[in-house]
Design a protein around this motif. Structure first.
Motif, PDB file in Angstrom:
ATOM      1  N   SER A 210      34.936 -82.002 -68.114  1.00 40.39           N
ATOM      2  CA  SER A 210      33.847 -81.449 -68.925  1.00 40.39           C
ATOM      3  C   SER A 210      33.025 -80.443 -68.132  1.00 40.39           C
ATOM      4  O   SER A 210      32.670 -79.372 -68.632  1.00 40.39           O
ATOM      5  CB  SER A 210      32.945 -82.585 -69.423  1.00 40.39           C
ATOM      6  N   VAL A 211      32.732 -80.778 -66.876  1.00 44.51           N
ATOM      7  CA  VAL A 211      31.903 -79.902 -66.046  1.00 44.51           C
ATOM      8  C   VAL A 211      32.691 -78.673 -65.605  1.00 44.51           C
ATOM      9  O   VAL A 211      32.141 -77.580 -65.497  1.00 44.51           O
ATOM     10  CB  VAL A 211      31.356 -80.673 -64.827  1.00 44.51           C
ATOM     11  N   GLN A 229      31.723 -76.485 -78.009  1.00 42.80           N
ATOM     12  CA  GLN A 229      33.001 -77.054 -77.578  1.00 42.80           C
ATOM     13  C   GLN A 229      32.935 -78.568 -77.363  1.00 42.80           C
ATOM     14  O   GLN A 229      33.938 -79.187 -77.022  1.00 42.80           O
ATOM     15  CB  GLN A 229      33.461 -76.372 -76.277  1.00 42.80           C
ATOM     16  N   GLY A 230      31.753 -79.129 -77.539  1.00 43.67           N
ATOM     17  CA  GLY A 230      31.608 -80.569 -77.388  1.00 43.67           C
ATOM     18  C   GLY A 230      31.710 -81.061 -75.960  1.00 43.67           C
ATOM     19  O   GLY A 230      31.900 -82.266 -75.714  1.00 43.67           O
ATOM     20  N   LEU A 231      31.548 -80.168 -74.979  1.00 48.03           N
ATOM     21  CA  LEU A 231      31.719 -80.570 -73.587  1.00 48.03           C
ATOM     22  C   LEU A 231      30.555 -81.426 -73.089  1.00 48.03           C
ATOM     23  O   LEU A 231      30.749 -82.360 -72.305  1.00 48.03           O
ATOM     24  CB  LEU A 231      31.894 -79.338 -72.693  1.00 48.03           C
ATOM     25  N   LYS A 233      28.760 -83.429 -74.980  1.00 50.14           N
ATOM     26  CA  LYS A 233      28.955 -84.730 -75.634  1.00 50.14           C
ATOM     27  C   LYS A 233      30.026 -85.537 -74.907  1.00 50.14           C
ATOM     28  O   LYS A 233      29.864 -86.747 -74.667  1.00 50.14           O
ATOM     29  CB  LYS A 233      29.343 -84.525 -77.092  1.00 50.14           C
ATOM     30  N   ALA A 234      31.124 -84.875 -74.542  1.00 51.66           N
ATOM     31  CA  ALA A 234      32.198 -85.562 -73.826  1.00 51.66           C
ATOM     32  C   ALA A 234      31.729 -86.044 -72.457  1.00 51.66           C
ATOM     33  O   ALA A 234      32.043 -87.167 -72.031  1.00 51.66           O
ATOM     34  CB  ALA A 234      33.402 -84.631 -73.664  1.00 51.66           C
ATOM     35  N   ALA A 235      30.939 -85.205 -71.776  1.00 53.67           N
ATOM     36  CA  ALA A 235      30.422 -85.598 -70.464  1.00 53.67           C
ATOM     37  C   ALA A 235      29.463 -86.782 -70.582  1.00 53.67           C
ATOM     38  O   ALA A 235      29.451 -87.678 -69.729  1.00 53.67           O
ATOM     39  CB  ALA A 235      29.717 -84.411 -69.801  1.00 53.67           C
ATOM     40  N   GLU A 236      28.658 -86.784 -71.634  1.00 59.12           N
ATOM     41  CA  GLU A 236      27.727 -87.901 -71.835  1.00 59.12           C
ATOM     42  C   GLU A 236      28.483 -89.206 -72.082  1.00 59.12           C
ATOM     43  O   GLU A 236      28.091 -90.265 -71.584  1.00 59.12           O
ATOM     44  CB  GLU A 236      26.787 -87.595 -73.000  1.00 59.12           C
ATOM     45  N   LEU A 237      29.569 -89.133 -72.832  1.00 61.48           N
ATOM     46  CA  LEU A 237      30.370 -90.322 -73.098  1.00 61.48           C
ATOM     47  C   LEU A 237      30.982 -90.858 -71.806  1.00 61.48           C
ATOM     48  O   LEU A 237      30.889 -92.060 -71.504  1.00 61.48           O
ATOM     49  CB  LEU A 237      31.473 -89.986 -74.106  1.00 61.48           C
ATOM     50  N   SER A 238      31.593 -89.980 -71.009  1.00 62.58           N
ATOM     51  CA  SER A 238      32.235 -90.404 -69.761  1.00 62.58           C
ATOM     52  C   SER A 238      31.201 -90.890 -68.750  1.00 62.58           C
ATOM     53  O   SER A 238      31.391 -91.923 -68.087  1.00 62.58           O
ATOM     54  CB  SER A 238      33.037 -89.243 -69.159  1.00 62.58           C
ATOM     55  N   THR A 239      30.100 -90.156 -68.634  1.00 58.77           N
ATOM     56  CA  THR A 239      29.050 -90.549 -67.694  1.00 58.77           C
ATOM     57  C   THR A 239      28.450 -91.890 -68.094  1.00 58.77           C
ATOM     58  O   THR A 239      28.180 -92.747 -67.241  1.00 58.77           O
ATOM     59  CB  THR A 239      27.948 -89.473 -67.643  1.00 58.77           C
ATOM     60  N   GLY A 240      28.244 -92.082 -69.386  1.00 58.94           N
ATOM     61  CA  GLY A 240      27.701 -93.347 -69.870  1.00 58.94           C
ATOM     62  C   GLY A 240      28.602 -94.526 -69.531  1.00 58.94           C
ATOM     63  O   GLY A 240      28.118 -95.608 -69.150  1.00 58.94           O
ATOM     64  N   MET A 241      29.924 -94.345 -69.662  1.00 56.05           N
ATOM     65  CA  MET A 241      30.864 -95.406 -69.315  1.00 56.05           C
ATOM     66  C   MET A 241      30.740 -95.780 -67.843  1.00 56.05           C
ATOM     67  O   MET A 241      30.756 -96.963 -67.471  1.00 56.05           O
ATOM     68  CB  MET A 241      32.292 -94.965 -69.624  1.00 56.05           C
ATOM     69  N   SER A 474      46.609 -77.882 -63.748  1.00 56.73           N
ATOM     70  CA  SER A 474      45.648 -78.103 -64.826  1.00 56.73           C
ATOM     71  C   SER A 474      44.275 -77.776 -64.266  1.00 56.73           C
ATOM     72  O   SER A 474      43.772 -78.461 -63.368  1.00 56.73           O
ATOM     73  CB  SER A 474      45.706 -79.562 -65.300  1.00 56.73           C
ATOM     74  N   PHE A 475      43.648 -76.705 -64.792  1.00 58.00           N
ATOM     75  CA  PHE A 475      42.412 -76.202 -64.185  1.00 58.00           C
ATOM     76  C   PHE A 475      41.200 -77.031 -64.599  1.00 58.00           C
ATOM     77  O   PHE A 475      41.064 -77.459 -65.740  1.00 58.00           O
ATOM     78  CB  PHE A 475      42.178 -74.742 -64.584  1.00 58.00           C
ATOM     79  N   GLY A 476      40.327 -77.253 -63.649  1.00 56.13           N
ATOM     80  CA  GLY A 476      39.024 -77.888 -63.854  1.00 56.13           C
ATOM     81  C   GLY A 476      38.279 -77.776 -62.542  1.00 56.13           C
ATOM     82  O   GLY A 476      38.694 -77.020 -61.653  1.00 56.13           O
ATOM     83  N   ILE A 477      37.177 -78.502 -62.390  1.00 50.57           N
ATOM     84  CA  ILE A 477      36.550 -78.521 -61.061  1.00 50.57           C
ATOM     85  C   ILE A 477      37.587 -78.980 -60.045  1.00 50.57           C
ATOM     86  O   ILE A 477      37.663 -78.479 -58.931  1.00 50.57           O
ATOM     87  CB  ILE A 477      35.309 -79.439 -61.052  1.00 50.57           C
TER      88      ILE A 477
END
Length: 492
Positions: A210-211, A229-231, A233-241, A474-477
């Motif tokens: 997400s980041v 893009q909902g990024l 929201k997705a980060a909040e879900l993962s961080t919350g878990m 697969s690109f990301g941080i």
């Protein structure tokens, strides 16, 4: 001349000076490709921006400017210019541009990775340095990490016995997760092939993806409330878990204070003494930083190292022979962390993996706090700075045969080059005041996991030759393999 007329003339002169100054600044921006109206150079990024921008730097040079929506971005693509940014002008480039997804659950307000340089950031860095990553602290927790490495050995042995393939990245992830959680919490977070491990991996990778994903809301701030893009929201879900798990650990430690001495105990002791110095939120977010960054990057590096060794079996054999000879000559059953400096080819393999496959190809984004002149160009205040360490790792002016996996280069012409932040041609952990605080632990973990995979097994692929492996990213941080490495271990 009346007062009104004089005021208008003076205002006109002042505004003209401002426009001239702004035009001069723009004219001294680093060169870069022309962009489209409104979106600027966003389309130039493509699915693998580290590769796209490295290619553009061949035309526009090692200091290149882009317009990503409304954000002026300067891309640094050589070791020499990275040294200017991270060393000579470090104080002007030490802050961060903050991606929207990093604001999930206010993480950017507490994170040692995202906080601006200041008293809070210095306090957290000091805690990392003294309470977690000092040599005595790491030495004290080595026994716990050996237990987790033994579980990796047992897992690979079981797969060898059954003749089934190992998902190397998955196994490395579970091991890295447990190595870090053992060091942080004296606990184990996950088991091999378990649902809990998969859930944790999804949460950690969810945060990083997400980041790290290009986000239109970052390029066009007006879009931030919509999160198109909902990024976020997705980060909040993962961080919350992850916070649910971390809160469980903190609560358990509060109930059983004094039984064990680990990082959480040390942090809670500071918290109980003076909550203003270190709040519970500070602790939660610091643990999140250490857990997420350390697990994802270390496991990705080990997967890439194993991929390259399987593609180059003679180098795998050379590494295994070094490990076996060392243990035989010293009467050891296992390689210990203190033995790593005595295994030069092992170190060379890890360095070469960091060069070819840096876990964070752009590091984390920096931000200019003032106008700075670099190579005759002006990097303007508030510009985002991306340091393309993937590009500098493949610079043919520095590295012979830069696209080949050649660990031997670190035993020969590049022997003195290390990744600890002093040699800017190899800075996978960054350099300067923003260097990754977890480097000392990651250093131990990556070497030890690689030894565990290599020492007793040959590895073969299912239904393909090593040279046929898909090497796409697969690109990301974190730069992971697009198609996971799965291989069958065979006992020697």
């Amino acid at each position: 001349m009346d007062i009104l007329t004089s005021s208008i003339i003076l205002a006109s002169i002042a505004w003209t000076c401002i426009l001239i100054s702004r035009a001069r600044k723009l004219s001294k921006l680093p060169p870069g490709p022309y962009g489209l109206p409104i979106i600027g150079n966003i389309l130039h990024l493509g699915p693998t921006p580290h590769r796209s921008l490295a290619k553009l730097s061949h035309k526009y040079g090692p200091v290149m400017s882009l317009k990503l929506g409304s954000i002026t971005t300067v891309v640094i693509s050589s070791a020499e210019t990275a040294k200017l940014v991270l060393q000579k002008y470090d104080s002007s480039f030490s802050n961060r541009t903050i991606p929207l997804a990093s604001k999930a659950l206010r993480h950017d307000e507490f994170s040692v990775g995202w906080l601006p340089v200041g008293s809070q950031w210095r306090k957290l860095r000091k805690i990392c340095r003294e309470q977690m990553f000092s040599a005595p602290r790491l030495d004290a927790s080595e026994g716990l990490r050996r237990e987790k490495l033994q579980k990796l050995r047992d897992f690979v042995a079981n797969r060898c016995e059954s003749g089934s393939a190992v998902d190397v990245g998955e196994a490395a992830f579970t091991t890295a997760l447990n190595l870090i959680s053992a060091s942080l919490f004296s606990a184990e977070f996950a088991r091999f092939d378990s649902e809990s491990s998969q859930e944790m991996k999804e949460a950690v990778c969810g945060v990083m993806k997400s980041v790290g994903s290009p986000n239109f809301a970052d390029y066009f701030p007006l879009l931030k409330p919509a999160d198109p893009q909902g990024l976020l929201k997705a980060a909040e879900l993962s961080t919350g878990m992850l916070f649910v798990k971390l809160d469980e650990i903190i609560d358990e430690k509060l109930k059983s204070r004094g039984e064990k001495r680990d990082l959480v105990e040390a942090l809670l002791e500071i918290n109980q003494r003076d909550e203003a110095q270190l709040s519970r939120d500070d602790i939660r977010h610091l643990l999140l930083d250490l857990l997420v960054a350390g697990t994802d990057t270390s496991s990705a590096t080990v997967e890439w190292a194993m991929t390259e060794l399987i593609r180059n079996p003679h180098k795998m054999t050379k590494l295994r022979n070094e490990i076996k000879s060392f243990m035989s000559e010293n009467g050891k059953q296992q390689v210990q962390e203190s033995d790593i400096p005595l295994l030069p080819y092992l170190q060379a393999v890890v360095k070469e993996t960091f060069r070819l496959h840096p876990a964070a190809p752009f590091l984390l984004p920096h931000k200019a706090s003032s106008d700075v002149e670099i190579n005759g160009y002006i990097v303007p205040a508030n510009a985002q700075i991306l340091i393309n360490v993937w590009a500098s790792g493949r610079d043919s002016r520095i590295w012979k045969h830069p696209d080949e996996f050649l660990p031997e280069r670190f035993l020969n012409e590049n022997e003195g080059v290390d990744f600890k932040g002093q040699d800017f041609e190899l800075i996978p952990f960054s350099a300067g005041r923003r260097i990754c605080p977890g480097l000392p632990l990651a250093d131990r973990m990556v070497h030890q996991m690689l030894v565990t995979f290599v020492e007793n097994y040959e590895w073969k692929l299912e239904n393909m030759k090593p040279e046929e492996m898909d090497m796409n990213e697969s690109f990301g941080i974190t730069l992971r393999k697009a198609i996971p490495l799965k291989a069958i271990p065979t006992k020697l």
